[in-house]
Structure formats: C-alpha cells, structure tokens
Design an enzyme around this catalytic site. Structure first.
Site, short mmCIF file in Angstrom:
data_model
loop_
_atom_site.label_atom_id
_atom_site.label_comp_id
_atom_site.label_asym_id
_atom_site.label_seq_id
_atom_site.Cartn_x
_atom_site.Cartn_y
_atom_site.Cartn_z
N HIS A 71 6.96 12.20 -0.30
CA HIS A 71 7.33 11.07 0.56
C HIS A 71 6.28 10.75 1.64
CE1 HIS A 71 11.09 11.74 -1.43
NE2 HIS A 71 11.71 10.80 -0.76
N LYS B 163 6.88 -7.22 6.68
CA LYS B 163 6.96 -7.89 5.38
C LYS B 163 6.69 -6.86 4.29
CE LYS B 163 5.98 -12.36 3.30
NZ LYS B 163 7.39 -12.64 3.02
N ARG C 249 3.51 12.49 -6.25
CA ARG C 249 4.73 12.02 -5.59
C ARG C 249 5.19 12.96 -4.48
NH1 ARG C 249 10.05 12.39 -5.16
NH2 ARG C 249 11.22 10.49 -4.80
N LEU D 108 12.43 -11.36 9.73
CA LEU D 108 10.99 -11.51 9.50
C LEU D 108 10.56 -12.78 10.23
CD1 LEU D 108 8.46 -10.54 7.81
CD2 LEU D 108 8.95 -12.56 6.44
N ARG E 91 -0.19 -11.91 10.33
CA ARG E 91 1.03 -11.19 9.94
C ARG E 91 0.70 -10.05 9.00
NH1 ARG E 91 6.04 -14.44 7.37
NH2 ARG E 91 4.60 -14.53 5.61
#
Ligand code: PMP
Length: 286
Positions: free
Chosen positions: A107, A152, A105, A208, A57
C-alpha cells in the site's frame, strides 16, 4: 477500427503509440490501487480551453497525493499538443492520467517510483441543442464519497456509483448531498439561482473545484450577476429558481427537474441563458 495515437510513458520511456498497442503492467498502482490523478481538457478549434487552469489543478492534485511532478508545464503542454495534433477533429476532449507507476504490491509509496503517464484524446460530443432547450432531469442522492473530493483522483468508485444511479433513474446526473447540504454531481459542479443570485458550495474538500467553477465566477462578474460561495441546503436546491450544472462536457446546463420535483418554471431560465451565451463567447475568444 478506431485506433487513435495516444501517449504512454510506462517505466520511463514515453512515445506516441496506437491505442491498441498502449499497454501497462498489471502491477501499475493505478490498476491495483487507483493510485493516480487525472485531468480532462476540452479543445475547441484545435486549441485547449483554459489550459493554464488545468495545468494548475494537475499540479495541485499531484502535490495533494505526494507524487513528484514528472514534467515541467511546458513539457506537459507539449505532450498534450502532440496527442491533440495526432487527431483530425477540431473539437476534442483530452484525457491525461498520472499514476504512481509499477511496483511490487504494497500500500505505502514505493521507494523508487517512476510515474506512468497516459494521454489520449476523444472527439468532443456536445450536448444536443434539443437537450439544451428542454433542460435535464437529475436525481438526488446522499454523497457517499471520501473526504478528499478536491483531489482529481482516478479512485472514482463513489463517482462511478453516483453516475450509475443517475442512469438507473433515467437522469442526466446525480445531485449529491452530504449531511443535508449540496456538494456536487458525479462529474459536474452544481449551482442554484435564487432571484438574480448564483450560489454554489464553497471550494473545500467536499467538492472538486471544476475549471468551470472559476470560469462561472468570471462570467458572473463580467455579467454583473452576484455569485455567492456558501453552503446550500437541500431545501434551497428544491426551492431554487434555477439549478445549473457545469463541467467540461456539459459547459453550463440547466436542470429542470430533480426526482419528481420541478425546478422553477420547469424550463431553462434567464440566468442559464445569459451564462450559456457568455460561455460561448469565452470559447470563441479562446
Ligand atoms: N466535480 C466532479 C466530481 C467532476 O468529475 C468534474 C468534471 N471533471 C467537475 C466537478 C467539473 O470540473 P470541470 O469544470 O473541470 O470539468
């Protein structure tokens, strides 16, 4: 002071360090954007439970967010083992997080990226036998999360708000619905039992896939309990004979009330008892 050893690899150099000294830059994209993924792996008797499935996973989550995998499976397991060994408890909950690292910073992904890797372990606190015997109360709510719940991701604001909603209603968990259909809890998968059939929402982008999702399938197969993966309506949930939660911390847990409505007979039912016993056997055989 409780100051356990944790693993932190920030800006390319990794080591075990006391928790109080483990620091990351405020420019870490995990901090700025929630740009990362994580895993939570239970440890019983100093042995990771379902480690292979957790590793698979982890790789799926990394691939889904376009992040190169910084370690081979063997390296991951070694790092997890190191943190686990640094703790005295036999039963633990390992937490592993990978973020897209430190960058100015902006995106979009940085051109040069060194992932930040963090691993810690906490003592595993099992659900008490009193709570297990009675079953738990949940609250229903609209699923307000994004459409990639299969990842996740550490961007957990929707799940945080759902968990807080449960706390504010004196409930163990929020059971979420999207467009009238069951999705999952804030940090657990949700199942219903009708007759002798266990039914859970399909493994798609709306939930999930818990490591206990696959485990429940295996346990049901071994116990010859039929299991269906299909959409489950809100009405079916409230009319179920049993409702179950699964997660690393809850294992399998019976829900006896949602909002003000009693589920089934208002007590943990026979399928719960059977699956909980089978779960304990799977742990013992780990
Ligand atoms: N759904 C969500 C949203 C979760 O956070 C979790 C717990 N990680 C689960 C399901 C159950 O997953 P697992 O069985 O791997 O604990």
């Amino acid at each position: 002071m409780n100051n356990p050893l944790v693993y932190l690899n920030s800006n390319g150099s990794g080591s075990l360090t006391p928790l109080s000294e483990a620091k990351v830059s405020v420019l870490d994209r995990g901090f700025i954007f929630g740009d990362g993924i994580y895993e939570v792996i239970p440890v019983y008797a100093k042995k990771m439970f379902r480690a292979e499935q957790h590793m698979a996973r982890l790789l799926r989550s990394l691939a889904a967010i376009g992040m190169p995998n910084p370690h081979s499976k063997e390296e991951w397991l070694q790092l997890l083992q190191q943190v686990m060994d640094a703790h005295s408890g036999d039963d633990q909950m390992l937490y592993l997080q990978v973020t897209r690292g430190v960058a100015k910073r902006a995106h979009a992904f940085p051109a040069e990226m060194v992932p930040t890797v963090f691993i810690m372990s906490n003592p595993l606190t099992p659900i008490s036998s009193e709570v297990r015997a009675k079953g738990v109360i949940c609250v229903a709510m609209e699923d307000q999360r994004w459409l990639h719940c299969e990842i996740k991701s550490t961007s957990l604001l929707g799940n945080v708000l759902a968990a807080q909603n449960a706390v504010e209603h004196g409930a163990m968990e929020s059971i979420q619905f999207r467009d009238g259909y069951l999705t999952e809890g804030s940090s657990s998968n949700v199942w219903i039992v009708k007759g002798d059939v266990v039914i859970g929402p399909p493994k798609d982008n709306l939930i999930l896939e818990g490591i206990r999702y696959g485990l429940l399938q295996e346990l049901c197969a071994a116990q010859q309990i039929p299991l269906q993966e299909r959409r489950v309506t809100r009405a079916e949930v409230f009319a179920a004979d049993e409702v179950l939660l699964t997660s690393a911390g809850k294992e399998v847990l019976a829900v006896v009330k949602i909002d003000d409505q009693t589920i089934g007979k208002g007590l943990p039912g026979p399928i719960y008892q059977q699956l909980y016993a089978a779960y304990q056997e799977a742990k013992a055989a780990n």
